[in-house]
Design an enzyme around this catalytic site. Structure first.
Site, PDB file in Angstrom:
ATOM      1  N   PHE A  11       0.832  -1.209   0.000  1.00  0.00           N
ATOM      2  CA  PHE A  11       0.000   0.000   0.000  1.00  0.00           C
ATOM      3  C   PHE A  11       0.871   1.264   0.000  1.00  0.00           C
ATOM      4  O   PHE A  11       0.881   2.043  -0.963  1.00  0.00           O
ATOM      5  CB  PHE A  11      -0.918  -0.063   1.225  1.00  0.00           C
ATOM      6  CG  PHE A  11      -1.600   1.221   1.571  1.00  0.00           C
ATOM      7  CD1 PHE A  11      -2.333   1.927   0.622  1.00  0.00           C
ATOM      8  CD2 PHE A  11      -1.524   1.733   2.862  1.00  0.00           C
ATOM      9  CE1 PHE A  11      -2.972   3.122   0.955  1.00  0.00           C
ATOM     10  CE2 PHE A  11      -2.159   2.915   3.207  1.00  0.00           C
ATOM     11  CZ  PHE A  11      -2.876   3.616   2.253  1.00  0.00           C
ATOM     12  N   TYR A 146       4.220  -7.209  16.789  1.00  0.00           N
ATOM     13  CA  TYR A 146       4.518  -6.260  15.703  1.00  0.00           C
ATOM     14  C   TYR A 146       5.203  -5.021  16.264  1.00  0.00           C
ATOM     15  O   TYR A 146       6.234  -4.563  15.751  1.00  0.00           O
ATOM     16  CB  TYR A 146       3.208  -5.900  14.996  1.00  0.00           C
ATOM     17  CG  TYR A 146       3.371  -4.882  13.894  1.00  0.00           C
ATOM     18  CD1 TYR A 146       4.068  -5.200  12.731  1.00  0.00           C
ATOM     19  CD2 TYR A 146       2.820  -3.606  14.015  1.00  0.00           C
ATOM     20  CE1 TYR A 146       4.205  -4.269  11.715  1.00  0.00           C
ATOM     21  CE2 TYR A 146       2.953  -2.673  13.000  1.00  0.00           C
ATOM     22  CZ  TYR A 146       3.650  -3.004  11.862  1.00  0.00           C
ATOM     23  OH  TYR A 146       3.793  -2.071  10.852  1.00  0.00           O
ATOM     24  N   LYS A 150       9.018  -3.812  15.354  1.00  0.00           N
ATOM     25  CA  LYS A 150       9.357  -2.503  14.785  1.00  0.00           C
ATOM     26  C   LYS A 150      10.251  -1.707  15.734  1.00  0.00           C
ATOM     27  O   LYS A 150      11.131  -0.970  15.292  1.00  0.00           O
ATOM     28  CB  LYS A 150       8.079  -1.721  14.456  1.00  0.00           C
ATOM     29  CG  LYS A 150       7.351  -2.248  13.235  1.00  0.00           C
ATOM     30  CD  LYS A 150       8.154  -1.985  11.966  1.00  0.00           C
ATOM     31  CE  LYS A 150       7.411  -2.379  10.707  1.00  0.00           C
ATOM     32  NZ  LYS A 150       8.143  -2.056   9.475  1.00  0.00           N
TER      33      LYS A 150
END
Ligand code: UDP
Length: 325
Positions: A11, A146, A150
């Site tokens: 995206f 997640y 990160k």
């Protein structure tokens, strides 16, 4: 200039590629996923697509050596993956980032690392500025893998920065727009839109009072391009987002109204949607001072306007899909 975008068929990556191509730059897109979001660039001689994983170290090294600037976006993203396949999230996000940074350090190329507002977890002190604390739940709750992956990537960025590598960290806040995920899947906007366009019930998790700041993709991309170009961005973290806060209940109502849907809004317990390995983030709001002052960008697209463009895009996709059957 030549730019490598890992995850360039996703995206954000596909919109970033469009932005650099329209500036007249050359883009190499490395991605192991579908080409649906980038195939419109295949005829452009300044666009190169490499179908491979970011875990292929020799390939990453060779591509990084050919460019002036690296955007590292390749990652496993989306709450559905955090709870269904935490191994893939941790493996791709942590090891992929190390591979990219190792190559960038070897060839001395600037890296813009795509991080996330999820890094702040559920810190109750709103709004969050870049140096604020991370407040996460237990490692038994897969949702936090997640955020952790990160944050580890950010630590690696700053470790390499200490060794002299130019790095910039961008924390995106709920970016949405055309090409987001796919209808019915991924993040809340595409899930609600899939339901609204098919006149099915809109599934608001919990009581819908949790908030997010939805950021239109064009605004996020303008800021991302500046982060790569501006010398003063190096060595810093930037929240990339709008600071207009909406409840998920508000979002559901707006999507129903703007799409002209007959859907009713229903409230579902979070365990029913995500199982036991999920905890929601009750509020998420960025302090955007640094983005505005250093990158010179404001995320000013109103939610209704951004949603209209997104609805138009997905309505057309749905019509094309139905015509193809
Ligand atoms: N959400 C919802 N219904 C859905 C999917 C998501 O109400 O069918 C909520 C979710 O619980 C969260 C918000 O929408 O509070 C945003 O979820 P998303 O998965 O887009 O990502 P997040 O912002 O949590 O990273």
């Amino acid at each position: 200039m030549k730019v490598l975008i890992t995850g360039g068929a996703g995206f954000l990556g596909s919109h970033l590629a469009d932005a650099f191509l329209s500036r007249g730059d050359n883009v190499i897109c490395l991605d192991s996923g579908s080409i649906a979001k980038i195939k419109h660039n295949f005829d452009n001689p300044r666009f190169t697509y490499v179908h491979d994983t970011v875990l292929n170290e020799a390939m990453v090294d060779s591509l990084v050596g050919q460019v002036d600037l690296v955007y590292h976006l390749a990652a496993v993203v989306g709450v559905e993956h955090y709870v269904a396949d935490p191994y893939a999230v941790l493996n791709v996000n942590i090891n992929g980032t190390q591979i990219v940074l190792r190559a960038a350090y070897k060839h001395n190329k600037k890296v813009v690392f795509s991080s996330t507002s999820e890094v702040y977890g559920r810190n109750p002190k709103i709004p969050w500025s870049e140096d604020d604390d991370r407040v996460l739940g237990s490692t038994r709750i897969d949702r936090w893998c997640y955020s952790t992956s990160k944050a580890a990537g950010e630590h690696f960025c700053f470790a390499y920065h200490k060794l002299g590598l130019p790095v910039v960290v961008l924390r995106y806040f709920n970016v949405y727009g055309p090409r987001l995920d796919a209808l019915d899947r991924g993040r809340v906007v595409t899930i609600f839109l899939g339901q609204a366009l098919r006149n099915r019930p809109i599934t608001v998790v919990g009581d819908g009072s949790q908030t997010r700041c939805f950021t239109y993709v064009d605004d996020a991309i303008r800021a991302s391009v500046e982060a790569g170009l501006r010398e003063e961005a190096v060595g810093r973290i930037f929240n990339i987002g709008s600071d207009r806060e909406y409840t998920i209940g508000d979002l559901a109502e707006k999507i129903v109204r703007l799409s002209g849907s007959q859907s009713e809004i229903v409230f579902v317990p979070q365990e029913k949607v995500y199982g036991d390995s999920y905890e929601d983030v009750p509020r998420r709001v960025p302090d955007v001072t640094l983005m505005q002052q250093v990158l010179g960008v404001r995320a000013e697209t109103p939610l209704e306007e951004g949603l209209r463009c997104t609805i138009d895009y997905f309505r057309k996709q749905l019509e094309d899909d139905e015509a193809a059957v």
